[in-house]
Design a protein around this motif. Structure first.
Motif, PDB file in Angstrom:
ATOM      1  N   ASN A   1      -5.598 -20.374   9.616  1.00  0.00           N
ATOM      2  CA  ASN A   1      -5.449 -18.785  10.699  1.00  0.00           C
ATOM      3  C   ASN A   1      -5.002 -19.959  12.526  1.00  0.00           C
ATOM      4  O   ASN A   1      -4.376 -19.448  13.485  1.00  0.00           O
ATOM      5  CB  ASN A   1      -6.096 -18.175  10.826  1.00  0.00           C
ATOM      6  CG  ASN A   1      -5.964 -17.396   9.483  1.00  0.00           C
ATOM      7  OD1 ASN A   1      -5.072 -18.332   9.060  1.00  0.00           O
ATOM      8  ND2 ASN A   1      -7.148 -16.974   9.440  1.00  0.00           N
ATOM      9  N   TYR A   2      -5.799 -20.335  13.090  1.00  0.00           N
ATOM     10  CA  TYR A   2      -6.098 -20.721  14.345  1.00  0.00           C
ATOM     11  C   TYR A   2      -5.616 -21.720  14.775  1.00  0.00           C
ATOM     12  O   TYR A   2      -4.677 -22.092  16.027  1.00  0.00           O
ATOM     13  CB  TYR A   2      -7.948 -21.430  14.097  1.00  0.00           C
ATOM     14  CG  TYR A   2      -8.203 -21.579  16.099  1.00  0.00           C
ATOM     15  CD1 TYR A   2      -8.253 -20.665  16.558  1.00  0.00           C
ATOM     16  CD2 TYR A   2      -8.260 -23.187  16.981  1.00  0.00           C
ATOM     17  CE1 TYR A   2      -8.791 -20.289  18.292  1.00  0.00           C
ATOM     18  CE2 TYR A   2      -8.280 -22.884  17.723  1.00  0.00           C
ATOM     19  CZ  TYR A   2      -9.396 -21.538  18.807  1.00  0.00           C
ATOM     20  OH  TYR A   2      -9.164 -21.830  20.241  1.00  0.00           O
TER      21      TYR A   2
ATOM     22  N   SER B   1     -12.289 -17.908  13.398  1.00  0.00           N
ATOM     23  CA  SER B   1     -11.057 -17.918  12.929  1.00  0.00           C
ATOM     24  C   SER B   1     -11.229 -18.752  11.857  1.00  0.00           C
ATOM     25  O   SER B   1     -11.435 -20.100  11.625  1.00  0.00           O
ATOM     26  CB  SER B   1      -9.880 -18.400  13.496  1.00  0.00           C
ATOM     27  OG  SER B   1      -8.764 -18.169  12.821  1.00  0.00           O
TER      28      SER B   1
ATOM     29  N   LEU C   1     -11.362 -16.570  20.839  1.00  0.00           N
ATOM     30  CA  LEU C   1     -11.658 -16.797  19.743  1.00  0.00           C
ATOM     31  C   LEU C   1     -11.745 -18.669  19.440  1.00  0.00           C
ATOM     32  O   LEU C   1     -10.790 -18.920  19.644  1.00  0.00           O
ATOM     33  CB  LEU C   1     -11.340 -16.273  18.864  1.00  0.00           C
ATOM     34  CG  LEU C   1     -11.128 -16.317  17.298  1.00  0.00           C
ATOM     35  CD1 LEU C   1     -12.456 -15.288  16.700  1.00  0.00           C
ATOM     36  CD2 LEU C   1      -9.979 -15.651  16.545  1.00  0.00           C
TER      37      LEU C   1
END
Length: 248
Positions: free
Chosen positions: A86-87, A82, A67
């Motif tokens: 958040n990543y 993402s 991801l």
């Protein structure tokens, strides 16, 4: 050494000071009309695994994080992503798990352009609390910039998106996934840096078909040579990093 294949006891006995823990990160996103969505993950995993084979005693390889931060591809569809914030936090939390377990050398090996900013910021966030550790990040193409450029025939001499380089690498690694009949000259893409100014446009604004560069110049033979050169240079750089001492 592969983290996912080892037991807790085996991992406990791995040197915390003399081991380079490598976290490969990539993406699953659209790659134009001719390439698989998993292009970045396939290439990054191949590079990381071959480097680990060369440096088995000193590199501890984590599984590839497929991801990525790919919001700039969403308008093309066929993209998993993402949110950037958040990543960044996800990368921090993975690295924290390692650092809190005592490992002192962690390197993020990247294979997707959209991850560059987030991975650098995540290390900045971590460094405040782990000042006695080596926190590092690099894209495979930045380490092997000269080696990649030496094989490129098109005007673009680095890795773009579903480009000459990536198409060649996938032609070598997973030829059955390349739709050769749909390969074109995609050299009409808009640059993201003009006169030193970064232009924050998404890939829908930058490209007409979701790809860049000259994949029409790609070949499996070029991909095989390129992968070998990349793995050799990345292995060399990792070996040199392991020779460095800590600044506390």
């Amino acid at each position: 050494m592969k983290y996912m294949e080892m037991t807790a006891v085996e991992l406990k006995n791995v040197s915390r000071d003399e081991t380079l823990v490598v976290l490969p990160i990539a993406a699953v996103e659209q790659h134009g009309p001719h390439m698989p969505t998993g292009t970045d993950t396939i290439i990054t995993t191949a590079v990381a695994e071959q480097v680990e084979q060369k440096l088995k005693e000193s590199v501890l390889l984590l599984p590839t994080l497929w991801l990525g931060a790919s919001q700039h591809h969403l308008r093309w569809g066929a993209t998993l992503t993402s949110h950037v914030e958040n990543y960044e936090t996800l990368l921090c939390e993975i690295c924290e798990s390692l650092l809190d377990d005592g490992f002192r050398r962690v390197l993020i090996l990247n294979g997707h352009g959209g991850n560059i900013g987030p991975m650098q910021i995540s290390l900045r966030r971590l460094q405040v609390n782990y000042q006695n550790c080596q926190l590092m990040a690099a894209s495979y193409w930045s380490i092997a910039e000269k080696e990649i450029a030496s094989l490129m025939e098109g005007q673009c001499k680095t890795v773009g998106h579903a480009c000459e380089a990536e198409t060649s690498l996938i032609m070598h690694l997973r030829p059955e996934l390349v739709h050769k009949a749909k390969i074109e000259n995609f050299d009409d893409y808009a640059l993201d840096v003009v006169d030193g100014v970064y232009l924050c446009n998404d890939m829908y604004q930058r490209t007409q078909k979701g790809a860049t560069g000259r994949p029409d110049l790609a070949s499996a033979e070029k991909g095989e040579k390129m992968l070998s050169l990349i793995v050799g240079q990345v292995s060399h750089v990792f070996s040199e990093l392991l020779k460095t001492t800590f600044f506390e």
